[in-house]
Write a protein that holds these residues in place. Structure first.
Motif, PDB file in Angstrom:
ATOM      1  N   ILE A 263       0.878  -1.226  -0.026  1.00 11.67           N
ATOM      2  CA  ILE A 263       0.012   0.086   0.033  1.00 11.67           C
ATOM      3  C   ILE A 263       0.698   1.243  -0.022  1.00 11.67           C
ATOM      4  N   ALA A 264       2.179   1.182   0.224  1.00 11.83           N
ATOM      5  CA  ALA A 264       3.006   2.240   0.260  1.00 11.83           C
ATOM      6  C   ALA A 264       3.299   2.842  -1.148  1.00 11.83           C
ATOM      7  N   ILE A 270       2.909  12.736   1.531  1.00 16.43           N
ATOM      8  CA  ILE A 270       2.140  12.718   2.783  1.00 16.43           C
ATOM      9  C   ILE A 270       2.575  13.609   3.657  1.00 16.43           C
ATOM     10  N   ALA A 271       1.640  14.544   3.812  1.00 19.35           N
ATOM     11  CA  ALA A 271       2.146  15.693   4.685  1.00 19.35           C
ATOM     12  C   ALA A 271       1.278  15.195   6.305  1.00 19.35           C
ATOM     13  N   VAL A 272       2.150  15.577   7.427  1.00 13.33           N
ATOM     14  CA  VAL A 272       1.667  15.202   8.769  1.00 13.33           C
ATOM     15  C   VAL A 272       1.921  16.497   9.426  1.00 13.33           C
ATOM     16  N   LEU A 281       9.587   8.858  14.252  1.00  8.78           N
ATOM     17  CA  LEU A 281       8.521   8.277  13.873  1.00  8.78           C
ATOM     18  C   LEU A 281       8.677   8.631  12.440  1.00  8.78           C
ATOM     19  N   ILE A 282       8.845   9.661  11.614  1.00  6.63           N
ATOM     20  CA  ILE A 282       9.002  10.055  10.399  1.00  6.63           C
ATOM     21  C   ILE A 282      10.109   9.118   9.695  1.00  6.63           C
ATOM     22  N   ALA A 283      11.151   8.957  10.453  1.00  2.66           N
ATOM     23  CA  ALA A 283      12.354   8.223  10.053  1.00  2.66           C
ATOM     24  C   ALA A 283      11.713   6.800   9.630  1.00  2.66           C
ATOM     25  N   ARG A 284      11.002   6.260  10.459  1.00  2.00           N
ATOM     26  CA  ARG A 284      10.353   4.876  10.490  1.00  2.00           C
ATOM     27  C   ARG A 284       9.703   4.941   9.222  1.00  2.00           C
ATOM     28  N   LEU A 290       7.357   5.437   2.873  1.00  2.00           N
ATOM     29  CA  LEU A 290       6.403   6.390   2.805  1.00  2.00           C
ATOM     30  C   LEU A 290       6.884   7.764   2.791  1.00  2.00           C
ATOM     31  N   PRO A 291       6.724   8.593   1.742  1.00  2.00           N
ATOM     32  CA  PRO A 291       7.056   9.928   1.496  1.00  2.00           C
ATOM     33  C   PRO A 291       6.443  10.978   2.443  1.00  2.00           C
TER      34      PRO A 291
END
Length: 492
Positions: A263-264, A270-272, A281-284, A290-291
């Motif tokens: 699904i990735a 992807i904005a967060v 978390l973003i590094a993971r 996942l961009p």
């Protein structure tokens, strides 16, 4: 003429058969497509119907749908202020919203007690409120967005079309190379200003397709109720190229990708945002393909102020300030912004160019902004050290058991973590792990594990933000009869 209406005309003329919206009509259970040519016709027809009601201000309360977007665009091109009302607002907050803005036309999901049902427009019911007051909004107001603050009482921010266009156009310029040819899935409610912009206005500027489903179909209902199976089904079926997520939803996406890596593959951007995000978390997320890019914004500035991008990305920061704004940080560390600031609050215009955000931040030599907390939430320990609880809570995002951790301890020797938990041992172990990553003055000295999470619901605003004063008062007056286990940790 409305800038967005001009854009819609241009898209209908140049790319009339291109799909503008894919999704559901309000109350219908069959997917459909609306081309840009058909969208123009429907928006014009809806605008004509709305104009016939001669409204001063429109309140729109409904689940995400193609019809929601059509009404929103129609009001915008008519120059009629529209107030998106989040479905997760409490009845008292809804009443406060209506009383504050003086909406004299209600569209969508309203009850008989709210007004008299008088018609339909774009598949949505139209009501005339029984007691709409004549409230003069700030001149030029086109959208009034209500945000729930720490007291839980919503406050209306008045935005002009220029505010909306500036931020939408800047975002379109910055992300166009990443998202062109793809489709955006609206996961957050369209009543949320950020999703309103990213799911309707930015795709309109780019001539893109936006997928509009209701919360049950995407897995997100209210402000915090989440069904990961429905979310996964939506991702598999619609294969979006872009999403806007909160940190909690990013964690859910990471868990789903770990189970089903395919699904990735469809994602390009992807904005967060909505709260500070752990760099770990973003590094993971990046490790899983996942961009994901963190950003920062606030309603008083028309939403997005800063954003990481594929060619300018620094983990742990909210990115660089976008070109439609200027930013400075004062001696106390508070962030100030000038540029795309709103007209003001209802009956309270902004009178100076620079806006004090109430956020504490840092700006490095490369121009990357890092938000560490809120001025009003800052904890001063008994040792005189300043700690932003949001910073500690962000660092805790790497631990599953600490996702809803709230940090308190103003004036105390040690900080306290309040955690809703089914496994106390795991929570305490994770807090010890967290402490090993923190400086001594920011470590947790006491953990309160609450078995019954319903006890704490009243300590959150309707959009899920902790009311820290309530947590402080509750923790200071705990009794042995409450279902709370207290653990004291030895500081290393």
């Amino acid at each position: 003429m409305s800038q967005f209406f001009t854009l819609l005309h241009e898209q209908a003329r140049s790319h009339g058969e291109r799909i503008a919206f894919h999704g559901f009509r309000h109350g219908k259970d069959q997917l459909c497509d609306v081309s840009y040519q058909a969208l123009l016709a429907e928006v014009e027809q809806t605008a004509a119907v709305l104009n016939g009601f001669e409204p001063r201000c429109i309140a729109l309360k409904a689940a995400n749908s193609i019809d929601w977007a059509i009404v929103d665009l129609a009001a915008l091109i008519l120059g009629i202020p529209i107030v998106p009302v989040p479905s997760f607002f409490t009845p008292s907050q809804v009443q406060h919203t209506l009383t504050s803005c003086g909406a004299d036309l209600l569209i969508g999901d309203w009850q008989e007690s709210d007004g008299k049902d008088c018609s339909m427009v774009a598949g949505l019911s139209v009501f005339r409120p029984y007691d709409a007051a004549l409230i003069p909004l700030l001149p030029g107001s086109r959208k009034v967005t209500f945000t729930s603050g720490s007291t839980g009482q919503p406050k209306g921010v008045c935005l002009s079309e220029g505010n909306l266009f500036q931020v939408s156009n800047m975002l379109a310029q910055q992300v166009s190379s990443s998202v062109l040819g793809g489709r955006h899935l609206a996961l957050l409610p369209l009543a949320t200003l950020l999703e309103n912009i990213t799911a309707i206005y930015v795709p309109l500027i780019l001539g893109q397709t936006s997928v509009l489903l209701n919360g049950e179909q995407t897995g997100l209902s209210g402000s915090s109720q989440f069904n990961p199976q429905h979310f996964l089904a939506a991702l598999i079926h619609h294969r979006p190229s872009s999403l806007v997520l909160t940190p909690a939803l990013l964690m859910a996406l990471i868990q789903l990708v770990q189970i089903q890596p395919d699904i990735a593959k469809s994602f390009r951007f992807i904005a967060v945002g909505g709260a500070r995000v752990s760099a770990a978390l973003i590094a993971r997320a990046h490790e899983l393909g996942l961009p994901v890019y963190e950003g920062y914004g606030l309603s008083e500035c028309g939403s997005v102020v800063a954003l990481n991008l594929p060619d300018a990305n620094q983990l742990g920061s909210a990115g660089k300030v976008l070109g439609h704004n200027e930013l400075k940080i004062d001696e106390q560390g508070q962030v100030w912004i000038k540029g795309n600031t709103a007209l003001g609050y209802i009956d309270e215009p902004f009178t100076t160019p620079w806006l004090a955000t109430g956020d504490i931040g840092e700006l490095d030599e490369k121009g990357y902004l890092t938000i560490t907390g809120r001025v009003k939430n800052q904890i001063i320990t008994a040792f005189g050290r300043n700690v932003s609880p949001e910073w500690v809570e962000t660092e805790a995002q790497r631990y599953m058991s600490l996702q809803r951790m709230v940090v308190i301890g103003d004036g105390e020797l040690n900080l306290t973590a309040v955690v809703c938990a089914n496994d106390d041992e795991m929570v305490v172990d994770d807090v010890r792990g967290l402490n090993s990553q923190l400086p001594d003055y920011a470590r947790i000295g006491r953990v309160l594990c609450v078995a019954n999470s319903t006890k704490l619901r009243e300590f959150y605003t309707s959009n899920g933000k902790p009311i820290r004063s309530s947590f402080e008062a509750w923790a200071a007056n705990l009794t042995e009869h409450e279902q709370v286990h207290s653990y004291h940790l030895t500081q290393a």
